[in-house]
Design an enzyme around this catalytic site. Structure first.
Site, short mmCIF file in Angstrom:
data_model
loop_
_atom_site.label_atom_id
_atom_site.label_comp_id
_atom_site.label_asym_id
_atom_site.label_seq_id
_atom_site.Cartn_x
_atom_site.Cartn_y
_atom_site.Cartn_z
N ASP A 67 0.81 -1.22 0.00
CA ASP A 67 0.00 0.00 0.00
C ASP A 67 0.84 1.27 0.00
O ASP A 67 2.05 1.23 0.21
CB ASP A 67 -0.97 0.02 1.20
CG ASP A 67 -0.33 -0.57 2.45
OD1 ASP A 67 0.90 -0.48 2.60
OD2 ASP A 67 -1.07 -1.14 3.28
N ASN A 128 -7.85 -3.31 14.05
CA ASN A 128 -9.21 -3.68 13.60
C ASN A 128 -9.20 -4.87 12.63
O ASN A 128 -10.19 -5.15 11.98
CB ASN A 128 -9.91 -2.47 12.95
CG ASN A 128 -9.18 -1.98 11.70
OD1 ASN A 128 -8.11 -2.50 11.35
ND2 ASN A 128 -9.73 -1.01 11.02
N HIS A 130 -7.31 -5.13 9.89
CA HIS A 130 -6.98 -4.88 8.47
C HIS A 130 -5.65 -5.54 8.12
O HIS A 130 -4.76 -5.66 8.95
CB HIS A 130 -7.04 -3.39 8.11
CG HIS A 130 -5.93 -2.53 8.64
ND1 HIS A 130 -6.13 -1.24 9.08
CD2 HIS A 130 -4.60 -2.75 8.80
CE1 HIS A 130 -4.98 -0.71 9.46
NE2 HIS A 130 -4.04 -1.61 9.32
N GLU A 135 -9.62 -2.52 4.96
CA GLU A 135 -10.34 -2.22 6.19
C GLU A 135 -11.59 -3.08 6.29
O GLU A 135 -12.01 -3.69 5.28
CB GLU A 135 -10.72 -0.73 6.20
CG GLU A 135 -9.53 0.24 6.18
CD GLU A 135 -8.87 0.42 7.55
OE1 GLU A 135 -8.84 -0.54 8.35
OE2 GLU A 135 -8.37 1.52 7.82
#
Ligand code: F6R
Length: 234
Positions: A67, A128, A130, A135
């Protein structure tokens, strides 16, 4: 999915560095998928140290990062391009023409396939769940795309890298999708520190893919190792 616990981040990173080095020695043109963030910093330092002392040859290695923040200048301090140069690429003899990042207007997924696919993908994990910047809400067949970072990701990144100044944290990124990550031949996910305990617990309990916890997709992959440290009790 295999879970391996180590005494410290350093021991874990040394273990993974050896795997990477052995794989480069066995296949000089290996395709590595790479993560950024705080988690792989120690691993990259170990790989840099190996190059300094043993001169493992990276000249044919190709890397594909997961990313990059959307719209950032690649030379800026916050860019993942710069992070990779600082932490790894400037310390080994990799050809920078062989280092690739997802970009707008580039079919990264098709490109990776044409290159023969990723042999070994290194992942971190968000609190979370990811992976990359996939996400919660990311679908199983998600491809490289622009994503909105969730408020928790913006907050965590803001506290780590922007002195808590959340208005300075990029809110969008371009991320390799879950489908492309899952096509990697082997995956090693690293997680260090108490803050990752809940995520790793959730991953070890996962029975099926939960769209609200993207890392759970890894249970469907035949060759995944989760490497974590003693601060994480599962
Ligand atoms: C970044 C990436 C993210 C990070 C995750 C954990 O390339 O893939 O999924 O791995 O946000 O970040 P750190 O390592 O900073 O805790």
């Amino acid at each position: 999915m295999e879970f391996k616990k180590f005494k410290s981040e350093l021991e874990a990173s040394k273990y993974v560095a050896k795997i990477v080095i052995d794989k480069i020695k066995a296949n000089s043109g290996i395709k590595l998928g790479l993560a950024t963030g705080s988690t792989p910093v120690c691993l990259y330092a170990e790989l840099a140290h190996d190059y300094k002392t043993n001169h493992t040859n990276w000249s044919q290695v190709k890397t594909f990062n997961l990313d990059e923040y959307d719209g950032v200048d690649y030379a800026s301090d916050i860019s993942y391009h710069k992070f990779m140069k600082d932490e790894l690429f400037n310390h080994v003899n990799i050809d920078t023409n062989n280092t690739f990042f997802p970009e707008k207007e580039c079919n990264f997924d098709k490109f990776i396939k044409e290159e023969g696919g990723i042999d070994l993908q290194i992942l971190g994990i968000g609190v979370n769940g990811h992976i990359g910047f996939n996400e919660p809400g990311s679908t199983e067949n998600s491809q490289t795309r622009i994503v909105d970072l969730t408020p928790i990701t913006v907050e965590v990144n803001g506290n780590k890298y922007f002195d808590g100044e959340l208005d300075k944290v990029p809110k969008k990124a371009i991320s390799m999708g879950l489908e492309t990550i899952m096509q990697s031949k082997q995956i090693i996910l690293l997680a260090f520190g108490k803050c990752k305990e809940d995520a790793i617990k959730k991953l070890s309990d996962a029975k099926t893919f939960d769209i609200n916890f993207p890392a759970s997709i890894l249970i469907k992959h035949p060759n995944v190792t989760i490497i974590y440290d003693e601060e994480i009790n599962i």
